[in-house]
Structures are given as structure tokens and as C-alpha cells.
Design a protein around this motif. Structure first.
Motif, PDB file in Angstrom:
ATOM      1  N   GLU A 217       0.824  -1.211   0.000  1.00  0.00           N
ATOM      2  CA  GLU A 217       0.000   0.000   0.000  1.00  0.00           C
ATOM      3  C   GLU A 217       0.859   1.263   0.000  1.00  0.00           C
ATOM      4  OE1 GLU A 217      -3.961  -0.385   2.329  1.00  0.00           O
ATOM      5  OE2 GLU A 217      -2.482  -1.486   3.500  1.00  0.00           O
ATOM      6  N   GLY A 218       2.170   1.091   0.130  1.00  0.00           N
ATOM      7  CA  GLY A 218       3.068   2.245   0.231  1.00  0.00           C
ATOM      8  C   GLY A 218       3.419   2.836  -1.113  1.00  0.00           C
ATOM      9  N   LEU A 219       2.408   3.246  -1.865  1.00  0.00           N
ATOM     10  CA  LEU A 219       2.615   3.811  -3.199  1.00  0.00           C
ATOM     11  C   LEU A 219       2.896   5.307  -3.071  1.00  0.00           C
ATOM     12  CD1 LEU A 219      -0.301   1.835  -4.840  1.00  0.00           C
ATOM     13  CD2 LEU A 219       2.125   1.356  -5.101  1.00  0.00           C
ATOM     14  N   TYR A 220       4.036   5.616  -2.452  1.00  0.00           N
ATOM     15  CA  TYR A 220       4.427   6.997  -2.173  1.00  0.00           C
ATOM     16  C   TYR A 220       5.464   7.470  -3.189  1.00  0.00           C
ATOM     17  CZ  TYR A 220       2.393   6.332   2.520  1.00  0.00           C
ATOM     18  OH  TYR A 220       1.549   6.080   3.571  1.00  0.00           O
ATOM     19  N   GLY A 221       5.329   8.718  -3.608  1.00  0.00           N
ATOM     20  CA  GLY A 221       6.316   9.357  -4.468  1.00  0.00           C
ATOM     21  C   GLY A 221       6.599  10.754  -3.959  1.00  0.00           C
ATOM     22  N   LYS A 222       7.715  11.336  -4.377  1.00  0.00           N
ATOM     23  CA  LYS A 222       8.072  12.660  -3.880  1.00  0.00           C
ATOM     24  C   LYS A 222       8.938  13.395  -4.891  1.00  0.00           C
ATOM     25  CE  LYS A 222      12.263  11.109  -1.444  1.00  0.00           C
ATOM     26  NZ  LYS A 222      12.984  11.082  -0.144  1.00  0.00           N
ATOM     27  N   ASP A 223       8.895  14.728  -4.801  1.00  0.00           N
ATOM     28  CA  ASP A 223       9.873  15.553  -5.500  1.00  0.00           C
ATOM     29  C   ASP A 223      10.756  16.199  -4.438  1.00  0.00           C
ATOM     30  OD1 ASP A 223       8.351  17.655  -4.472  1.00  0.00           O
ATOM     31  OD2 ASP A 223       7.410  18.155  -6.377  1.00  0.00           O
ATOM     32  N   ARG A 224      11.355  17.326  -4.705  1.00  0.00           N
ATOM     33  CA  ARG A 224      12.262  17.927  -3.725  1.00  0.00           C
ATOM     34  C   ARG A 224      11.542  18.489  -2.506  1.00  0.00           C
ATOM     35  NH1 ARG A 224      14.901  19.897  -8.520  1.00  0.00           N
ATOM     36  NH2 ARG A 224      16.939  18.911  -8.782  1.00  0.00           N
ATOM     37  N   GLN A 225      10.251  18.764  -2.640  1.00  0.00           N
ATOM     38  CA  GLN A 225       9.531  19.446  -1.564  1.00  0.00           C
ATOM     39  C   GLN A 225       8.386  18.661  -0.974  1.00  0.00           C
ATOM     40  OE1 GLN A 225       8.475  23.057  -3.700  1.00  0.00           O
ATOM     41  NE2 GLN A 225      10.214  24.142  -2.802  1.00  0.00           N
ATOM     42  N   ARG A 226       7.603  17.988  -1.803  1.00  0.00           N
ATOM     43  CA  ARG A 226       6.354  17.401  -1.330  1.00  0.00           C
ATOM     44  C   ARG A 226       6.283  15.899  -1.592  1.00  0.00           C
ATOM     45  NH1 ARG A 226       1.978  21.365  -3.964  1.00  0.00           N
ATOM     46  NH2 ARG A 226       3.335  21.045  -5.775  1.00  0.00           N
ATOM     47  N   VAL A 227       5.286  15.278  -0.942  1.00  0.00           N
ATOM     48  CA  VAL A 227       5.082  13.833  -1.024  1.00  0.00           C
ATOM     49  C   VAL A 227       3.664  13.571  -1.516  1.00  0.00           C
ATOM     50  CG1 VAL A 227       5.025  11.667   0.290  1.00  0.00           C
ATOM     51  CG2 VAL A 227       6.694  13.441   0.875  1.00  0.00           C
ATOM     52  N   TRP A 228       3.509  12.522  -2.313  1.00  0.00           N
ATOM     53  CA  TRP A 228       2.194  12.084  -2.782  1.00  0.00           C
ATOM     54  C   TRP A 228       2.000  10.615  -2.468  1.00  0.00           C
ATOM     55  CZ3 TRP A 228       4.989  15.821  -5.026  1.00  0.00           C
ATOM     56  CH2 TRP A 228       4.340  16.974  -5.467  1.00  0.00           C
ATOM     57  N   TRP A 229       0.765  10.237  -2.189  1.00  0.00           N
ATOM     58  CA  TRP A 229       0.374   8.827  -2.163  1.00  0.00           C
ATOM     59  C   TRP A 229      -0.537   8.632  -3.361  1.00  0.00           C
ATOM     60  CZ3 TRP A 229      -4.514   6.410  -1.415  1.00  0.00           C
ATOM     61  CH2 TRP A 229      -4.440   5.011  -1.343  1.00  0.00           C
ATOM     62  N   ARG A 230      -0.131   7.746  -4.263  1.00  0.00           N
ATOM     63  CA  ARG A 230      -0.788   7.660  -5.569  1.00  0.00           C
ATOM     64  C   ARG A 230      -0.789   9.065  -6.193  1.00  0.00           C
ATOM     65  NH1 ARG A 230      -4.498   3.203  -6.713  1.00  0.00           N
ATOM     66  NH2 ARG A 230      -4.026   1.463  -5.325  1.00  0.00           N
ATOM     67  N   GLN A 231      -1.952   9.580  -6.586  1.00  0.00           N
ATOM     68  CA  GLN A 231      -1.993  10.932  -7.162  1.00  0.00           C
ATOM     69  C   GLN A 231      -2.424  11.987  -6.138  1.00  0.00           C
ATOM     70  OE1 GLN A 231      -4.117   8.490  -7.801  1.00  0.00           O
ATOM     71  NE2 GLN A 231      -6.201   9.218  -8.127  1.00  0.00           N
ATOM     72  N   TYR A 232      -2.508  11.589  -4.868  1.00  0.00           N
ATOM     73  CA  TYR A 232      -2.999  12.496  -3.834  1.00  0.00           C
ATOM     74  C   TYR A 232      -1.836  13.096  -3.036  1.00  0.00           C
ATOM     75  CZ  TYR A 232      -7.312   9.955  -4.821  1.00  0.00           C
ATOM     76  OH  TYR A 232      -8.392   9.383  -5.456  1.00  0.00           O
ATOM     77  N   LEU A 233      -1.877  14.399  -2.837  1.00  0.00           N
ATOM     78  CA  LEU A 233      -0.857  15.073  -2.048  1.00  0.00           C
ATOM     79  C   LEU A 233      -0.970  14.676  -0.580  1.00  0.00           C
ATOM     80  CD1 LEU A 233       1.385  17.289  -1.992  1.00  0.00           C
ATOM     81  CD2 LEU A 233      -0.455  18.932  -1.480  1.00  0.00           C
ATOM     82  N   VAL A 234       0.170  14.339   0.030  1.00  0.00           N
ATOM     83  CA  VAL A 234       0.212  14.044   1.464  1.00  0.00           C
ATOM     84  C   VAL A 234       0.527  15.360   2.168  1.00  0.00           C
ATOM     85  CG1 VAL A 234       1.261  12.643   3.284  1.00  0.00           C
ATOM     86  CG2 VAL A 234       1.037  11.709   0.967  1.00  0.00           C
ATOM     87  N   LYS A 235      -0.491  16.022   2.658  1.00  0.00           N
ATOM     88  CA  LYS A 235      -0.313  17.350   3.237  1.00  0.00           C
ATOM     89  C   LYS A 235       0.466  17.283   4.545  1.00  0.00           C
ATOM     90  CE  LYS A 235      -4.568  19.172   1.176  1.00  0.00           C
ATOM     91  NZ  LYS A 235      -5.890  19.802   1.433  1.00  0.00           N
ATOM     92  N   GLY A 236       1.420  18.197   4.683  1.00  0.00           N
ATOM     93  CA  GLY A 236       2.200  18.273   5.910  1.00  0.00           C
ATOM     94  C   GLY A 236       3.394  17.355   5.955  1.00  0.00           C
ATOM     95  N   ALA A 237       3.703  16.686   4.840  1.00  0.00           N
ATOM     96  CA  ALA A 237       4.831  15.751   4.814  1.00  0.00           C
ATOM     97  C   ALA A 237       5.954  16.331   3.952  1.00  0.00           C
ATOM     98  CB  ALA A 237       4.395  14.399   4.275  1.00  0.00           C
ATOM     99  N   PRO A 238       7.035  16.852   4.554  1.00  0.00           N
ATOM    100  CA  PRO A 238       8.166  17.356   3.759  1.00  0.00           C
ATOM    101  C   PRO A 238       8.948  16.205   3.139  1.00  0.00           C
ATOM    102  CG  PRO A 238       8.665  17.483   6.098  1.00  0.00           C
ATOM    103  CD  PRO A 238       7.245  17.028   5.997  1.00  0.00           C
ATOM    104  N   ALA A 239       9.275  16.345   1.861  1.00  0.00           N
ATOM    105  CA  ALA A 239       9.918  15.248   1.137  1.00  0.00           C
ATOM    106  C   ALA A 239      11.263  14.861   1.737  1.00  0.00           C
ATOM    107  CB  ALA A 239      10.088  15.640  -0.332  1.00  0.00           C
ATOM    108  N   ARG A 240      12.017  15.828   2.217  1.00  0.00           N
ATOM    109  CA  ARG A 240      13.379  15.564   2.682  1.00  0.00           C
ATOM    110  C   ARG A 240      13.401  14.603   3.857  1.00  0.00           C
ATOM    111  NH1 ARG A 240      16.741  17.987   6.393  1.00  0.00           N
ATOM    112  NH2 ARG A 240      15.141  19.516   6.907  1.00  0.00           N
TER     113      ARG A 240
END
Length: 294
Positions: A217-240
Motif C-alpha cells: 500500500e506504500g505507493l508513495y512518491g516525492k519531489d524535492r519538496q512534497r510527497v504524494w500517495w498515488r496521485q494524492y498530495l500528502v499534506k504536511g509531509a516534507p519530502a526531505r
């Protein structure tokens, strides 16, 4: 960049891909539909050609002038992520067969892709963003494709992306990032759904280039700043700082930022123990032997 090799996409030579696609049940949207018994009435609305009636559009769809219905269920669509759903324009809605429909805003699967895609009794359909609406078609065996991609249907497998694109040509510029994420033409998609706002050049899968079926279920992705689960933004989660613990985390469901925990796209009110640091045991002090008295 390299490409993830996994069985759901069969990224081999083009002829091998085509052969696998032609013979795969995953390529079929649904079995060719059996004829449905036409409706005669939904609630107080009669089916017929009149302006105040439900007018048949074919393949189980109807329009009442203001909205489109699938049987007796009203339909809405969400052409833009994180926006309120809207009624379909009845004059541009066209059933394509095998569960797909075309409208002025794109191609849609005729059922919700998320358990929460229901609003006031209406089903909300999500646009298949990667699909080229102008060239999209479904053949007699319910195999969907457009000019660039063949599409594998995983709608019966909730743990995977609903649809997976397989390049019809060399696949140049199509980069599989792992866990269902792909990058093409300067954008990031989860399956065929746009990951809105993602910085494409920096985007990675948190678990690395694993096939989606190995990510749990851990379908998480990230760029330099933010994190997503699938296509949904994970609010409050810094990518670093975001990580997915491997131990005591069944299905890789929980993500952590320090002691804070997230399950899928939602922050936990109470931190999950899996995010707590493991206390190191202090080494036992050596026992000194008492010297015998002389």
C-alpha cells in the motif's frame, strides 16, 4: 534514465509488447457487454425522447437535459484534480463501449476509481489524464489504446494503478519511476492519472524502482519538496524527511516524518509506533569477580 522492468507492463521489444497485450486479460476493459434490459423509468422520470424525460444515449446511459445517468445513477466528472465535480455536458457525452466514455474534457472510465468518489448519490468519474482523447479507441475485444499507448486494465485490483500505459513504439521519453509512477512529456502520472503539481525532473518513488505489486500500500512518491500517495498530495509531509519503514510496517502502509506518522494520504492524529525511534539497549556491565581473601 533506466526503466523499471516488471510484468505488468512487459516493456520488451515493440512486437513482443504487442503480442503480450493482445493475449492478456489485463488488456481488456471488460468482457464484451451483454445486451441490457432497457429502462422504462427512474424514480418519477420516464424514459423517452421528450425534453422532460430520460433520453437513451446507448449502452445503459441516459440524459435528462441537465446531467448524464448510468442506469438510474447520476454521473458527475472531475476534469481537474482537487476541484469540485461537475455535471457532464450531455451534448458531448459519448459511450465508447467496454466501460469507457468520451466527453469534451477527455476520456473517462464509467465507474468511480476511488471508494470516496460519490457525492450526494452521484458517482464521480475521474479523467484518464494520460490518454489522448482524439485517437483513443476500444476494439471488439475491449482492448483500449490510443496513438501512443496500449492500456492495461487493473480496475479489479485496487492495490495497483487502475490503468497502466504500455508504449506502442520505442518508449523513448517514457520513464517508469517505480510503485506505479511514470514520467513522460515533462509530467508525472500515477498509472494514467496526473500527479498534479509534481516537479517532474526531481520526482522519485519513495521505495525506489519497484514494480507496483511489490510496493504494497506504500505507493508513495516525492519531489524535492512534497510527497504524494498515488496521485494524492500528502499534506504536511516534507519530502526531505519522509521515509517508509521496512520493519513492522505491513504492506508499507505507514510513512514517517520523524515521530509523525501518515497512513496513505492522511496524517495520523496519534503517532504510529512504527515511527518511534528504537531505543538502544544499554550494554550490560561486566561483573567483576571478587578476589579471594588470603
Amino acid at each position: 534514465m533506466g526503466r523499471t522492468r516488471h510484468p505488468s507492463t512487459w516493456l520488451l521489444a515493440p512486437l513482443a509488447v504487442l503480442g503480450a497485450w493482445l493475449g492478456s486479460p489485463s488488456a481488456r476493459a471488460e468482457s464484451p457487454p451483454t445486451p441490457e434490459t432497457p429502462l422504462t423509468q427512474c424514480g418519477d422520470k420516464q424514459v423517452g425522447p421528450g425534453a422532460d424525460q430520460l433520453q437513451p444515449l446507448g449502452q445503459g446511459f441516459y440524459a435528462d437535459g441537465a446531467r448524464v445517468w448510468r442506469g438510474c445513477t447520476p454521473l458527475l466528472h472531475r476534469p481537474l484534480k482537487n476541484r469540485p465535480p461537475l455535471p457532464f455536458a450531455t451534448d458531448t457525452f459519448k459511450p465508447l463501449g467496454c466501460g469507457f466514455v468520451r466527453s469534451s474534457t477527455g476520456i473517462y472510465w464509467d465507474k468511480p476509481l476511488d471508494d470516496q468518489d460519490t457525492v450526494d448519490g452521484a458517482d464521480v468519474l475521474t479523467r484518464l489524464d494520460l490518454v489522448d482523447a482524439a485517437t483513443f479507441e476500444v476494439d471488439a475485444d475491449c482492448r483500449p489504446r490510443d496513438a501512443r499507448f496500449l492500456y492495461l486494465n487493473h480496475t479489479a485490483k485496487p492495490a495497483l494503478p487502475s490503468f497502466v500505459a504500455v508504449p506502442r513504439g520505442s518508449g523513448q521519453g517514457y520513464d517508469e519511476l517505480g510503485c506505479g509512477f511514470v514520467r513522460t512529456e515533462g509530467r508525472v502520472y500515477f498509472g494514467v492519472l496526473l500527479v498534479e503539481g509534481a516537479q517532474a525532473p526531481a520526482f522519485t518513488s519513495v521505495q525506489g524502482r519497484l514494480p507496483a505489486e511489490e510496493c504494497g500500500e506504500g505507493l508513495y512518491g516525492k519531489d524535492r519538496q512534497r510527497v504524494w500517495w498515488r496521485q494524492y498530495l500528502v499534506k504536511g509531509a516534507p519530502a526531505r524527511l519522509f521515509r517508509v519503514p521496512k520493519e513492522e510496517n505491513p504492506g508499507a502502509r505507514v510513512g514517517c516524518v520523524g515521530r509523525r506518522s501518515f497512513q496513505l494520504a492522511i496524517a495520523d492524529r496519534k503517532p504510529n509506533p512504527v515511527c518511534q525511534p528504537v531505543k538502544k539497549k544499554k550494554p550490560a556491565r561486566p561483573v567483576r569477580e571478587k578476589k579471594a581473601r588470603r
